[in-house]
Design a protein around this motif. Structure first.
Motif, mmCIF file in Angstrom:
data_model
loop_
_atom_site.group_PDB
_atom_site.id
_atom_site.type_symbol
_atom_site.label_atom_id
_atom_site.label_comp_id
_atom_site.label_asym_id
_atom_site.label_seq_id
_atom_site.Cartn_x
_atom_site.Cartn_y
_atom_site.Cartn_z
ATOM 1 N N PRO A 111 0.810 -1.222 0.000
ATOM 2 C CA PRO A 111 0.000 0.000 0.000
ATOM 3 C C PRO A 111 0.844 1.274 0.000
ATOM 4 N N LYS A 112 2.174 1.137 0.023
ATOM 5 C CA LYS A 112 3.043 2.308 0.139
ATOM 6 C C LYS A 112 2.894 3.210 -1.090
ATOM 7 N N ASP A 113 3.154 4.506 -0.896
ATOM 8 C CA ASP A 113 2.904 5.460 -1.977
ATOM 9 C C ASP A 113 4.163 5.884 -2.729
ATOM 10 N N THR A 114 5.305 5.266 -2.438
ATOM 11 C CA THR A 114 6.511 5.552 -3.216
ATOM 12 C C THR A 114 7.054 4.248 -3.799
ATOM 13 N N ILE A 115 7.741 4.355 -4.932
ATOM 14 C CA ILE A 115 8.288 3.171 -5.584
ATOM 15 C C ILE A 115 9.284 2.462 -4.678
ATOM 16 N N ILE A 116 10.165 3.227 -4.039
ATOM 17 C CA ILE A 116 11.186 2.602 -3.198
ATOM 18 C C ILE A 116 10.547 1.816 -2.062
ATOM 19 N N ALA A 117 9.570 2.409 -1.394
ATOM 20 C CA ALA A 117 8.920 1.727 -0.275
ATOM 21 C C ALA A 117 8.202 0.461 -0.740
ATOM 22 N N ARG A 118 7.544 0.534 -1.905
ATOM 23 C CA ARG A 118 6.860 -0.658 -2.416
ATOM 24 C C ARG A 118 7.865 -1.757 -2.756
ATOM 25 N N LEU A 119 8.961 -1.384 -3.395
ATOM 26 C CA LEU A 119 9.962 -2.381 -3.770
ATOM 27 C C LEU A 119 10.526 -3.085 -2.544
ATOM 28 N N LEU A 120 10.816 -2.342 -1.504
ATOM 29 C CA LEU A 120 11.348 -2.958 -0.293
ATOM 30 C C LEU A 120 10.311 -3.846 0.385
ATOM 31 N N ASP A 121 9.050 -3.442 0.343
ATOM 32 C CA ASP A 121 7.982 -4.310 0.854
ATOM 33 C C ASP A 121 7.959 -5.639 0.110
ATOM 34 N N TYR A 122 8.079 -5.578 -1.216
ATOM 35 C CA TYR A 122 8.005 -6.796 -2.024
ATOM 36 C C TYR A 122 9.062 -7.813 -1.579
ATOM 37 N N LEU A 123 10.293 -7.354 -1.394
ATOM 38 C CA LEU A 123 11.356 -8.285 -1.033
ATOM 39 C C LEU A 123 11.203 -8.770 0.400
ATOM 40 N N ARG A 124 10.943 -7.856 1.321
ATOM 41 C CA ARG A 124 10.892 -8.252 2.730
ATOM 42 C C ARG A 124 9.652 -9.063 3.065
ATOM 43 N N ASP A 125 8.594 -8.949 2.248
ATOM 44 C CA ASP A 125 7.391 -9.759 2.448
ATOM 45 C C ASP A 125 7.395 -11.009 1.574
ATOM 46 N N LEU A 126 8.558 -11.333 1.002
ATOM 47 C CA LEU A 126 8.645 -12.462 0.081
ATOM 48 C C LEU A 126 8.161 -13.778 0.682
ATOM 49 N N PRO A 127 8.526 -14.117 1.921
ATOM 50 C CA PRO A 127 8.015 -15.377 2.473
ATOM 51 C C PRO A 127 6.487 -15.424 2.533
ATOM 52 N N GLY A 128 5.862 -14.310 2.911
ATOM 53 C CA GLY A 128 4.402 -14.283 2.949
ATOM 54 C C GLY A 128 3.793 -14.394 1.576
ATOM 55 N N ALA A 129 4.418 -13.745 0.595
ATOM 56 C CA ALA A 129 3.909 -13.837 -0.775
ATOM 57 C C ALA A 129 3.997 -15.270 -1.285
ATOM 58 N N ALA A 130 5.109 -15.949 -0.986
ATOM 59 C CA ALA A 130 5.276 -17.332 -1.438
ATOM 60 C C ALA A 130 4.259 -18.262 -0.785
ATOM 61 N N ALA A 131 3.779 -17.888 0.399
ATOM 62 C CA ALA A 131 2.789 -18.725 1.092
ATOM 63 C C ALA A 131 1.464 -18.777 0.343
ATOM 64 N N GLN A 132 1.249 -17.863 -0.606
ATOM 65 C CA GLN A 132 0.019 -17.910 -1.411
ATOM 66 C C GLN A 132 -0.097 -19.209 -2.204
ATOM 67 N N PHE A 133 1.020 -19.865 -2.470
ATOM 68 C CA PHE A 133 0.980 -21.112 -3.240
ATOM 69 C C PHE A 133 0.567 -22.299 -2.382
ATOM 70 N N ALA A 134 0.448 -22.083 -1.062
ATOM 71 C CA ALA A 134 -0.009 -23.130 -0.133
ATOM 72 C C ALA A 134 0.770 -24.414 -0.371
ATOM 73 N N ASN A 135 0.062 -25.540 -0.588
ATOM 74 C CA ASN A 135 0.755 -26.811 -0.758
ATOM 75 C C ASN A 135 0.844 -27.253 -2.213
ATOM 76 N N ALA A 136 0.726 -26.315 -3.150
ATOM 77 C CA ALA A 136 0.930 -26.654 -4.560
ATOM 78 C C ALA A 136 2.343 -27.211 -4.734
ATOM 79 N N PRO A 137 2.524 -28.200 -5.588
ATOM 80 C CA PRO A 137 3.843 -28.848 -5.732
ATOM 81 C C PRO A 137 4.807 -28.003 -6.571
#
Length: 256
Positions: free
Chosen positions: A44-70
Motif C-alpha cells: 500500500p506504500k505510496d513511493t516506488i522505493i517503499a513498495r519495492l522494499l515491501d516486495y522483497l521483505r514480504d517475500l516469504p508471505g507472498a510465497a505462502a500464497q501457493f499453499a501446498n501446490a507442488p
C-alpha cells in the motif's frame, strides 16, 4: 508429484502488483513441459522505493500464497527490490527461504548474475528503463556483485502513463539496446521485469560479441536449468540468447 501441464517443473512466480510484462513474457519463454502459477506482490506504500522494499521483505508471505501446490522453484520477478535492499539482504533472504522450502528460490537479479558468470563476463553493459535514482541503485548493485559496469543506456519512460516503466514499448527497449556501443562490454543486461525485452533480444542477440539477456529472459533460463537439474552453463545460455526454443513462440504470439 507430477502435474499434468508441468511434467518437467512448476514455477511459483511472484510478480509486482501492476506489472503487465512478467506473465506474457514467461508464457512465451517456458519450454514444453514447464508451467507456472502466478501470485501478485502487493504494497500500500505510496513511493516506488517503499513498495519495492515491501516486495522483497514480504517475500516469504507472498510465497505462502501457493499453499501446498507442488512448486519446484520460486521466481521473484522484480529487480528493483534487489537493488535497493542490496546484495547481503537479498542473499540472506534467499538462503533462508531455500532452507525452509527446500526448493530453489531465484530472484531476477541473481538469475542475471548467473548468466554473467556462465559466460565469464566481468565487464557489463546495462539497458535501464528506470529513473536516475533507480538506475544509480542498479549500477551500485552490479558493482557490489563484482562487475565492472562499462556502459549504461537509458530507455525512454512513458510519462503520464499508468506506470512509466510498465507502459514502455518494445520499440523503446530496442532503441535503448541499439544505443549501446560494441566492443566494451562482455555481456549486456536489459534491466527491469516490466520492460518488454524479448523482441529486442531476438532482433539484436549480441552487441558486438557480447550476448544480450534481460531480467525476465535470464530468470526463465535459470529456473528451467534449476528445475531440470541441468548446469547453468554458457552453451545453454547462448542457445537461450539466440531464441533457439522460445523465439518461435514469440513470433507466433506477436504475429512477427
Amino acid at each position: 508429484m507430477t502435474v499434468e501441464y508441468a511434467p518437467r517443473g512448476l514455477v511459483g512466480v511472484l510478480t509486482p502488483q501492476a506489472n503487465t510484462t512478467v506473465e506474457p513474457e514467461f508464457a512465451m519463454l517456458w519450454p514444453a513441459g514447464i508451467a507456472m502459477l502466478n501470485a501478485r506482490l502487493t504494497s500500500p506504500k505510496d513511493t516506488i522505493i517503499a513498495r519495492l522494499l515491501d516486495y522483497l521483505r514480504d517475500l516469504p508471505g507472498a510465497a505462502a500464497q501457493f499453499a501446498n501446490a507442488p512448486i519446484d522453484a520460486i521466481a521473484f520477478a522484480c529487480t528493483g527490490a534487489s537493488y535497493y535492499a542490496g546484495v547481503e539482504e537479498e542473499d540472506a533472504l534467499v538462503a533462508r527461504m531455500e532452507d525452509r522450502l527446500g526448493i530453489p528460490v531465484i530472484t531476477a537479479a541473481t538469475a542475471v548474475r548467473d548468466a554473467f558468470h556462465a559466460i565469464g563476463a566481468e565487464r557489463i553493459g546495462l539497458v535501464s528503463p528506470y529513473p536516475d535514482d533507480l538506475t544509480d541503485a542498479a549500477t551500485g548493485y552490479w558493482r557490489a556483485r563484482g562487475f565492472d559496469v562499462v556502459d549504461v543506456s537509458r530507455g525512454a519512460m512513458e510519462d503520464g502513463a499508468f506506470h512509466p516503466i510498465y507502459a514502455m514499448n518494445a520499440a523503446g527497449a530496442a532503441a535503448a539496446l541499439a544505443a549501446l556501443p560494441a566492443g566494451r562490454a562482455q555481456a549486456v543486461a536489459m534491466l527491469g521485469t516490466g520492460m518488454p525485452t524479448l523482441g529486442a533480444i531476438l532482433g539484436k542477440p549480441f552487441v558486438g560479441d557480447a550476448p544480450v539477456t534481460s531480467c525476465m529472459h535470464a530468470l526463465a533460463w535459470r529456473c528451467v536449468r534449476a528445475m531440470t537439474k541441468q548446469p547453468a552453463d554458457a552453451a545453454s545460455l547462448l542457445d537461450w540468447v539466440r531464441g533457439e526454443d522460445w523465439g518461435k513462440r514469440y513470433r507466433e504470439r506477436m504475429g512477427a
